[in-house]
Design a protein around this motif. Sequence first.
Motif, PDB file in Angstrom:
ATOM      1  N   TYR A 175      34.195  33.626  41.545  1.00 23.58           N
ATOM      2  CA  TYR A 175      33.524  34.315  40.436  1.00 23.58           C
ATOM      3  C   TYR A 175      33.902  33.581  39.157  1.00 23.58           C
ATOM      4  N   LYS A 176      32.956  32.897  38.557  1.00 27.86           N
ATOM      5  CA  LYS A 176      33.242  32.156  37.331  1.00 27.86           C
ATOM      6  C   LYS A 176      33.484  33.094  36.156  1.00 27.86           C
ATOM      7  N   ASP A 177      32.890  34.288  36.214  1.00 28.03           N
ATOM      8  CA  ASP A 177      33.054  35.289  35.162  1.00 28.03           C
ATOM      9  C   ASP A 177      33.429  36.619  35.792  1.00 28.03           C
ATOM     10  N   LEU A 178      33.937  37.520  34.968  1.00 27.24           N
ATOM     11  CA  LEU A 178      34.232  38.867  35.447  1.00 27.24           C
ATOM     12  C   LEU A 178      32.944  39.609  35.787  1.00 27.24           C
ATOM     13  N   PRO A 179      32.988  40.535  36.754  1.00 27.47           N
ATOM     14  CA  PRO A 179      31.819  41.398  36.968  1.00 27.47           C
ATOM     15  C   PRO A 179      31.517  42.197  35.700  1.00 27.47           C
ATOM     16  N   THR A 186      30.072  51.017  45.560  1.00 27.32           N
ATOM     17  CA  THR A 186      29.561  50.253  46.704  1.00 27.32           C
ATOM     18  C   THR A 186      29.476  48.770  46.385  1.00 27.32           C
ATOM     19  N   GLY A 187      29.002  48.456  45.189  1.00 29.94           N
ATOM     20  CA  GLY A 187      28.905  47.062  44.779  1.00 29.94           C
ATOM     21  C   GLY A 187      30.263  46.395  44.677  1.00 29.94           C
ATOM     22  N   ALA A 188      31.259  47.118  44.153  1.00 28.20           N
ATOM     23  CA  ALA A 188      32.606  46.560  44.032  1.00 28.20           C
ATOM     24  C   ALA A 188      33.205  46.309  45.409  1.00 28.20           C
ATOM     25  N   ARG A 189      32.995  47.238  46.334  1.00 30.52           N
ATOM     26  CA  ARG A 189      33.525  47.041  47.687  1.00 30.52           C
ATOM     27  C   ARG A 189      32.879  45.841  48.361  1.00 30.52           C
ATOM     28  N   ALA A 190      31.592  45.676  48.153  1.00 28.58           N
ATOM     29  CA  ALA A 190      30.901  44.505  48.695  1.00 28.58           C
ATOM     30  C   ALA A 190      31.441  43.219  48.054  1.00 28.58           C
ATOM     31  N   ARG A 191      31.751  43.296  46.755  1.00 31.22           N
ATOM     32  CA  ARG A 191      32.321  42.137  46.060  1.00 31.22           C
ATOM     33  C   ARG A 191      33.639  41.709  46.692  1.00 31.22           C
ATOM     34  N   TYR A 192      34.520  42.662  46.926  1.00 34.31           N
ATOM     35  CA  TYR A 192      35.805  42.322  47.521  1.00 34.31           C
ATOM     36  C   TYR A 192      35.626  41.622  48.874  1.00 34.31           C
ATOM     37  N   ALA A 193      34.772  42.178  49.724  1.00 32.52           N
ATOM     38  CA  ALA A 193      34.564  41.580  51.038  1.00 32.52           C
ATOM     39  C   ALA A 193      33.978  40.182  50.915  1.00 32.52           C
ATOM     40  N   GLN A 194      33.036  40.008  49.972  1.00 32.56           N
ATOM     41  CA  GLN A 194      32.401  38.707  49.793  1.00 32.56           C
ATOM     42  C   GLN A 194      33.408  37.671  49.302  1.00 32.56           C
ATOM     43  N   VAL A 195      34.296  38.068  48.385  1.00 31.68           N
ATOM     44  CA  VAL A 195      35.280  37.135  47.839  1.00 31.68           C
ATOM     45  C   VAL A 195      36.293  36.741  48.908  1.00 31.68           C
ATOM     46  N   ILE A 196      36.712  37.687  49.722  1.00 32.18           N
ATOM     47  CA  ILE A 196      37.644  37.369  50.806  1.00 32.18           C
ATOM     48  C   ILE A 196      37.059  36.289  51.711  1.00 32.18           C
ATOM     49  N   GLU A 197      35.820  36.485  52.128  1.00 34.48           N
ATOM     50  CA  GLU A 197      35.192  35.513  53.022  1.00 34.48           C
ATOM     51  C   GLU A 197      34.944  34.188  52.317  1.00 34.48           C
ATOM     52  N   VAL A 211      46.177  38.859  46.051  1.00 40.80           N
ATOM     53  CA  VAL A 211      46.821  39.985  45.365  1.00 40.80           C
ATOM     54  C   VAL A 211      45.776  40.660  44.490  1.00 40.80           C
ATOM     55  N   THR A 212      45.477  41.907  44.806  1.00 37.06           N
ATOM     56  CA  THR A 212      44.360  42.597  44.180  1.00 37.06           C
ATOM     57  C   THR A 212      44.731  44.058  43.929  1.00 37.06           C
ATOM     58  N   HIS A 213      43.755  44.935  43.961  1.00 33.41           N
ATOM     59  CA  HIS A 213      43.942  46.349  43.638  1.00 33.41           C
ATOM     60  C   HIS A 213      43.767  47.200  44.898  1.00 33.41           C
ATOM     61  N   GLY A 214      44.096  48.474  44.776  1.00 35.12           N
ATOM     62  CA  GLY A 214      44.035  49.344  45.948  1.00 35.12           C
ATOM     63  C   GLY A 214      42.684  49.341  46.627  1.00 35.12           C
ATOM     64  N   GLU A 215      41.618  49.385  45.832  1.00 32.79           N
ATOM     65  CA  GLU A 215      40.271  49.388  46.405  1.00 32.79           C
ATOM     66  C   GLU A 215      39.970  48.069  47.110  1.00 32.79           C
ATOM     67  N   GLY A 216      40.536  46.987  46.619  1.00 33.40           N
ATOM     68  CA  GLY A 216      40.334  45.707  47.277  1.00 33.40           C
ATOM     69  C   GLY A 216      40.960  45.669  48.658  1.00 33.40           C
ATOM     70  N   VAL A 217      42.157  46.241  48.773  1.00 30.98           N
ATOM     71  CA  VAL A 217      42.812  46.308  50.080  1.00 30.98           C
ATOM     72  C   VAL A 217      42.033  47.243  51.003  1.00 30.98           C
ATOM     73  N   GLY A 218      41.648  48.406  50.475  1.00 29.83           N
ATOM     74  CA  GLY A 218      40.874  49.341  51.286  1.00 29.83           C
ATOM     75  C   GLY A 218      39.566  48.742  51.761  1.00 29.83           C
ATOM     76  N   SER A 219      38.910  47.979  50.887  1.00 27.50           N
ATOM     77  CA  SER A 219      37.635  47.354  51.256  1.00 27.50           C
ATOM     78  C   SER A 219      37.809  46.325  52.355  1.00 27.50           C
ATOM     79  N   SER A 220      38.978  45.670  52.398  1.00 28.77           N
ATOM     80  CA  SER A 220      39.212  44.692  53.448  1.00 28.77           C
ATOM     81  C   SER A 220      39.371  45.360  54.811  1.00 28.77           C
ATOM     82  N   VAL A 221      39.784  46.631  54.807  1.00 33.26           N
ATOM     83  CA  VAL A 221      39.840  47.373  56.071  1.00 33.26           C
ATOM     84  C   VAL A 221      38.439  47.776  56.504  1.00 33.26           C
ATOM     85  N   SER A 222      37.712  48.464  55.626  1.00 40.26           N
ATOM     86  CA  SER A 222      36.401  48.991  55.995  1.00 40.26           C
ATOM     87  C   SER A 222      35.394  47.888  56.281  1.00 40.26           C
TER      88      SER A 222
END
Length: 277
Positions: A175-179, A186-197, A211-222
């Motif tokens: 991500y060259k810029d911040l969201p 839903t969009g943020a959760r999709a962002r986390y998964a996309q960035v991981i991959e 190293v991210t935020h709680g929602e980022g870790v949760g999104s990697s599970v779901s």
Amino acid sequence: MDASENQSKSISQDSDPPTAHHFQNVVVMRHGDRIDNFEPLWTSQSPRPWDPPLIEEGKLRAFCTGTKLRSDLGFPIHRVFVSPFVRCVETAVQVATALSATEGPSLSKYESDQPVPVDPSKLKVSIEYGLCEMLNKEAIHGDLAPKDEQWDFNIPDLEAMFPAGTVDQTAKRVYKDLPHWGESVTGARARYAQVIEALADKYPAENLLLVTHGEGVGSSVSAFLEGATVYEVEYCAYLELRRPIKDQSSAAGKFEVIGNCGRTGVSYSLLTSVTDD
């Protein structure tokens, strides 16, 4: 081959590269204890109320978690990517210090007045905007967010917090810029998964710590465990992901979640189907 690829191949390691075992490992971790959850007046007194740092106990927890990762993972971490929010950067500083320490890290070394000696060839660190907090009112109360959406992350100052020689100045962000402010959950959760991959695909021959935020870790599970519902991510909790790779290329299999629910501070339940006998 660009400079970052050359650099990634030159990093010395304590063990064989992940391709020797035909797996790539990605660890997704939450930051440590943030000050505004322990000092209620901090928010009203800070010029940056949206960006709380860690309390001292949070830094200690992060260092101890880095020590645990170093001893328990069974594979080296080659690269660390971190959200630009200061609580995540301060967490990543402690974890990277423990992972790259020239000698086994210990509490006495952490509490010493002298910095822990590190070997910067062990890993490289980069700030990644795509790992930032959800930029919406669910995560940051609207009256705390900057009105002009100027988050004012001073990247050189943040990078200067890391041990000398560990920051990769050649790495390009996913991500060259911040969201933009107001992204949906839903969009943020999709962002986390996309960035991981995307980060994993960019460095398929290396093991990563994000190293991210709680929602980022949760999104990697779901995102990578079908039927999972996350209900708790503790401070400095982390999740291990693994996928098979072939010939150091980005042609890789799907990520799977490694480890037991709750063992590393991430608790979730799995949806089970009920069938008639």
